[in-house]
Design an enzyme around this catalytic site. Structure first.
Site, PDB file in Angstrom:
ATOM      1  N   LYS A 133       0.835  -1.200   0.000  1.00 52.95           N
ATOM      2  CA  LYS A 133       0.000   0.000   0.000  1.00 52.95           C
ATOM      3  C   LYS A 133       0.871   1.253   0.000  1.00 52.95           C
ATOM      4  CE  LYS A 133      -1.796   2.591   3.245  1.00 52.95           C
ATOM      5  NZ  LYS A 133      -1.713   3.920   2.612  1.00 52.95           N
ATOM      6  N   GLY A 154       7.721   4.815   7.699  1.00 49.97           N
ATOM      7  CA  GLY A 154       6.840   5.949   7.965  1.00 49.97           C
ATOM      8  C   GLY A 154       7.134   6.556   9.317  1.00 49.97           C
ATOM      9  N   THR A 179       7.263   7.377  13.355  1.00 47.30           N
ATOM     10  CA  THR A 179       7.519   6.587  14.560  1.00 47.30           C
ATOM     11  C   THR A 179       6.203   6.279  15.262  1.00 47.30           C
ATOM     12  OG1 THR A 179       9.725   7.508  14.778  1.00 47.30           O
ATOM     13  CG2 THR A 179       8.761   6.600  16.772  1.00 47.30           C
ATOM     14  N   GLU A 196      11.029   0.983   9.517  1.00 47.78           N
ATOM     15  CA  GLU A 196      12.003   2.030   9.233  1.00 47.78           C
ATOM     16  C   GLU A 196      11.297   3.350   9.502  1.00 47.78           C
ATOM     17  OE1 GLU A 196      13.865   4.835   7.733  1.00 47.78           O
ATOM     18  OE2 GLU A 196      13.536   3.941   5.761  1.00 47.78           O
ATOM     19  N   CYS A 245      13.991  10.551   5.726  1.00 47.50           N
ATOM     20  CA  CYS A 245      14.055  10.036   7.100  1.00 47.50           C
ATOM     21  C   CYS A 245      15.456  10.213   7.678  1.00 47.50           C
ATOM     22  CB  CYS A 245      13.630   8.579   7.127  1.00 47.50           C
ATOM     23  SG  CYS A 245      14.395   7.619   5.832  1.00 47.50           S
ATOM     24  N   GLU A 279      11.557  15.307  15.139  1.00 47.61           N
ATOM     25  CA  GLU A 279      11.681  15.268  13.683  1.00 47.61           C
ATOM     26  C   GLU A 279      10.737  16.304  13.058  1.00 47.61           C
ATOM     27  OE1 GLU A 279      10.090  11.754  11.542  1.00 47.61           O
ATOM     28  OE2 GLU A 279      11.980  11.776  10.454  1.00 47.61           O
TER      29      GLU A 279
HETATM   30  P1  NAI Z   1       2.419   7.957   8.407  1.00 46.44           P
HETATM   31  O1  NAI Z   1       3.342   7.137   9.213  1.00 46.44           O
HETATM   32  O2  NAI Z   1       1.020   8.181   8.938  1.00 46.44           O
HETATM   33  O3  NAI Z   1       2.260   7.327   6.941  1.00 46.44           O
HETATM   34  C1  NAI Z   1       3.087   6.336   6.388  1.00 46.44           C
HETATM   35  C2  NAI Z   1       2.237   5.218   5.805  1.00 46.44           C
HETATM   36  O4  NAI Z   1       1.561   4.528   6.846  1.00 46.44           O
HETATM   37  C3  NAI Z   1       1.143   5.667   4.846  1.00 46.44           C
HETATM   38  O5  NAI Z   1       1.045   4.731   3.795  1.00 46.44           O
HETATM   39  C4  NAI Z   1      -0.112   5.630   5.710  1.00 46.44           C
HETATM   40  O6  NAI Z   1      -1.295   5.460   4.987  1.00 46.44           O
HETATM   41  C5  NAI Z   1       0.161   4.423   6.582  1.00 46.44           C
HETATM   42  N1  NAI Z   1      -0.564   4.392   7.859  1.00 46.44           N
HETATM   43  C6  NAI Z   1      -1.058   5.415   8.588  1.00 46.44           C
HETATM   44  N2  NAI Z   1      -1.621   4.968   9.717  1.00 46.44           N
HETATM   45  C7  NAI Z   1      -1.475   3.620   9.716  1.00 46.44           C
HETATM   46  C8  NAI Z   1      -1.852   2.578  10.638  1.00 46.44           C
HETATM   47  N3  NAI Z   1      -2.463   2.834  11.785  1.00 46.44           N
HETATM   48  N4  NAI Z   1      -1.538   1.306  10.324  1.00 46.44           N
HETATM   49  C9  NAI Z   1      -0.892   1.015   9.176  1.00 46.44           C
HETATM   50  N5  NAI Z   1      -0.530   1.951   8.275  1.00 46.44           N
HETATM   51  C10 NAI Z   1      -0.815   3.242   8.545  1.00 46.44           C
HETATM   52  O7  NAI Z   1       3.103   9.357   8.155  1.00 46.44           O
HETATM   53  P2  NAI Z   1       2.426  10.779   7.822  1.00 46.44           P
HETATM   54  O8  NAI Z   1       1.248  11.001   8.726  1.00 46.44           O
HETATM   55  O9  NAI Z   1       2.205  10.858   6.377  1.00 46.44           O
HETATM   56  O10 NAI Z   1       3.587  11.793   8.247  1.00 46.44           O
HETATM   57  C11 NAI Z   1       3.703  12.234   9.581  1.00 46.44           C
HETATM   58  C12 NAI Z   1       5.139  12.339  10.004  1.00 46.44           C
HETATM   59  O11 NAI Z   1       5.769  11.083   9.898  1.00 46.44           O
HETATM   60  C13 NAI Z   1       6.006  13.258   9.182  1.00 46.44           C
HETATM   61  O12 NAI Z   1       5.900  14.579   9.607  1.00 46.44           O
HETATM   62  C14 NAI Z   1       7.374  12.689   9.400  1.00 46.44           C
HETATM   63  O13 NAI Z   1       7.920  13.209  10.587  1.00 46.44           O
HETATM   64  C15 NAI Z   1       7.128  11.215   9.594  1.00 46.44           C
HETATM   65  N6  NAI Z   1       7.418  10.426   8.370  1.00 46.44           N
HETATM   66  C16 NAI Z   1       8.559   9.685   8.321  1.00 46.44           C
HETATM   67  C17 NAI Z   1       8.879   8.973   7.179  1.00 46.44           C
HETATM   68  C18 NAI Z   1      10.118   8.171   7.070  1.00 46.44           C
HETATM   69  O14 NAI Z   1      10.553   7.895   5.961  1.00 46.44           O
HETATM   70  N7  NAI Z   1      10.703   7.735   8.147  1.00 46.44           N
HETATM   71  C19 NAI Z   1       8.016   9.016   5.993  1.00 46.44           C
HETATM   72  C20 NAI Z   1       6.803   9.772   6.159  1.00 46.44           C
HETATM   73  C21 NAI Z   1       6.555  10.458   7.311  1.00 46.44           C
END
Ligand code: NAI
Ligand code: MG
Length: 483
Positions: free
Chosen positions: A188, A240, A242, A262, A296, A393
């Site tokens: 996804k 995604g 933390t 990660e 990240c 972050e």
């Molecule tokens: P997120 O962690 O919510 O999204 C990443 C993925 O997880 C997306 O595909 C989302 O649909 C999915 N997701 C969301 N909730 C989920 C759940 N409960 N169970 C399974 N999958 C789920 O990140 P978001 O809200 O887009 O960004 C928020 C913050 O996260 C950013 O400000 C940044 O600090 C951090 N981030 C870090 C990343 C990295 O590469 N380490 C990438 C994206 C965001």
């Protein structure tokens, strides 16, 4: 959008979009076919440069997830786990080749949908994504060499959830090793950047990969949660935030699902007084302003040795003046659009907070497009180790700058963070590099460079940056049962 600097201005050099093919509406890629979600719901994906609609994307519900997992299970049991490994490798290789043929289209779509500069999509994201497929294609029939004297067995069905910062690259990081190791996949993409994953689904279709081996379904967090909680998933691979990483860990506790997470970072970029300074300035710029800081492992905390701090900050500000912020499709653009309104809001909240904490702010004096989501490159000096903008972050083009005097001091400061994903060290002294690489608690330490990636080298973090490694042989073992 052209850059309006007092002294110079570039003419626009827009990459064309005439050659890309996009549908108005995208459905789910399940069992080798495009199927409509039983939710009947679609959400919009927009261009963060002008906030215009690009396409509508299907929102998969629990029933669709069931369908996708069942098709992955069936493909695993009946086809993929029975296929000779060298045949598996051929399919992965074929996917890589078609991606390469369609690289230009993929780069433009990535830039449109995510806001990243076309130059980066074209020169970094897409070639690296292809290289991951090429690299892992080679391992498919050599697992016995990768893990000598061990028996290798695939895990089964992998559920993979990826973020919006490197959409196609993250899909490649996840799908290629899973397939090489003999697993089938339900992936996804993130809700703001589904398009290149859907294009990858088209490529997979074209490659003739047996139906159900890779299923690509779109949706929001609830769709991701349904994948995580599905009882027939054997492994979760997540990149995604933390926060969501912690939710996933809780959700799979007590099950025998394997996981690699990660997560976020707050990586230190450390400049010693004997470093090649002009190179280091480029490293700082690349570390934090690359991809709008949506990285990240962004070098978001700069540590400069005290005796050169004034000089480094002066040079950095000078360099920031020439960074072009604007239309991601313009080949001159250095800093593109922030991925979403929500993310811009998060970044702006931290910038406000930094000022409130008493830090001194400097922002590039560039012109910012009126429409779309943009943030000028920003640095904060006069920050403390305990400042929130130093600890949390931000995931945007925002850098905090601190000074240090001794090696021990900078190691302590750099490690004083809940994260541990990456670090950069700039010095002429080899022994100092080795000393720091062993003491910095970070998964990756770059020496006299930053943000360099290669499919053969493992990537991953410590502490709240997650666990498990992707890339290289380590990335392969994350999809295998070894005995
Ligand atoms: P997120 O962690 O919510 O999204 C990443 C993925 O997880 C997306 O595909 C989302 O649909 C999915 N997701 C969301 N909730 C989920 C759940 N409960 N169970 C399974 N999958 C789920 O990140 P978001 O809200 O887009 O960004 C928020 C913050 O996260 C950013 O400000 C940044 O600090 C951090 N981030 C870090 C990343 C990295 O590469 N380490 C990438 C994206 C965001
Ligand atoms: Mg979008």
């Amino acid at each position: 959008m052209t850059s309006k600097n007092k002294n110079w201005e570039y003419s626009p050099s827009l990459e064309g979009t005439g050659h890309i093919k996009l549908k108005k509406k995208y459905d789910l890629f399940i069992n080798g076919k495009w199927v409509k979600s039983s939710s009947k719901k679609y959400f919009k994906t927009i261009n963060p440069n002008d906030e215009k609609l690009i396409a509508e994307i299907s929102h998969a519900n629990q029933k669709d997830v069931d369908l996708a997992v069942n098709s992955a299970r069936k493909a695993y049991d009946t086809v993929w786990s029975k296929m000779p490994a060298n045949e598996r490798g051929k399919y992965i290789y074929r996917i890589a080749r078609i991606m390469q043929e369609r690289a230009k289209e993929l780069a433009v779509i990535e830039s449109l949908d995510s806001g990243k500069p076309i130059r980066e999509a074209r020169d970094i994201d897409i070639p690296l994504a292809c290289n991951h497929f090429f690299y892992y294609a080679g391992w498919a029939d050599k697992l016995d060499y990768a893990f000598p004297n061990r028996k290798t067995k695939p895990l089964g069905v992998a559920g993979q959830i990826i973020p919006w910062n490197f959409p196609l690259l993250m899909a490649a990081w996840k799908i290629a090793p899973a397939l090489a190791a003999g697993n089938t996949v339900v992936l996804k993409p993130a809700e703001t950047t589904s398009l290149t994953a859907l294009k990858l689904a088209e490529i997979i279709e074209e490659s003739g990969l047996p139906a159900g081996v890779v299923n690509i379904i779109t949706g929001h967090g609830d769709t991701g949660a349904s994948i995580v909680n599905h009882p027939d998933i054997n492994k979760i691979a997540f990149t995604g935030s933390t926060g969501v990483g912690k939710i996933i860990q809780k959700a799979i506790a007590g099950t025998d699902k394997k996981a690699t997470l990660e997560l976020g970072g707050k990586s230190a970029n450390i400049i010693f007084d004997d470093a090649p300074l002009d190179q280091a300035i480029e490293g700082i710029v690349n570390g934090i302003f690359f991809n709008q800081g949506h990285v990240c492992c962004a070098g978001s905390r700069l540590f400069v040795q005290e005796n050169i701090a004034d000089k480094v900050i002066r040079k950095l500000k000078h360099r920031m003046k020439s960074l072009v912020v604007g239309n991601p499709l313009d080949k001159n653009t250095d800093v593109g659009a922030i991925n979403s309104k929500e993310q811009l809001h998060i970044i702006n909240k931290y910038i406000k907070l930094g000022k409130k904490e008493g830090a001194e702010i400097y922002q590039s004096e560039c012109s910012i497009p009126k429409k779309g989501f943009f943030c000028p490159p920003t640095i904060f000096t006069n920050v403390a180790q305990s400042s929130i903008i130093v600890q949390e972050e931000i995931f945007g083009p925002v850098l905090t700058i601190q000074t240090f005097r001794t090696v021990d001091e900078v190691i302590q400061k750099a490690n004083n963070t809940p994260f541990g994903l990456a670090a950069g060290v700039w010095t002429d002294k080899g022994s100092r590099i080795f000393n720091l690489t062993t003491k910095l608690k970070a998964g990756v330490v770059w020496a006299n460079t930053y943000n360099k990636f290669d499919p053969a080298s493992p990537f991953g973090g410590y502490k709240e940056s997650g666990f498990g490694r992707e890339g290289g042989m380590h990335g392969l073992s994350a999809y295998l049962k070894l005995s």
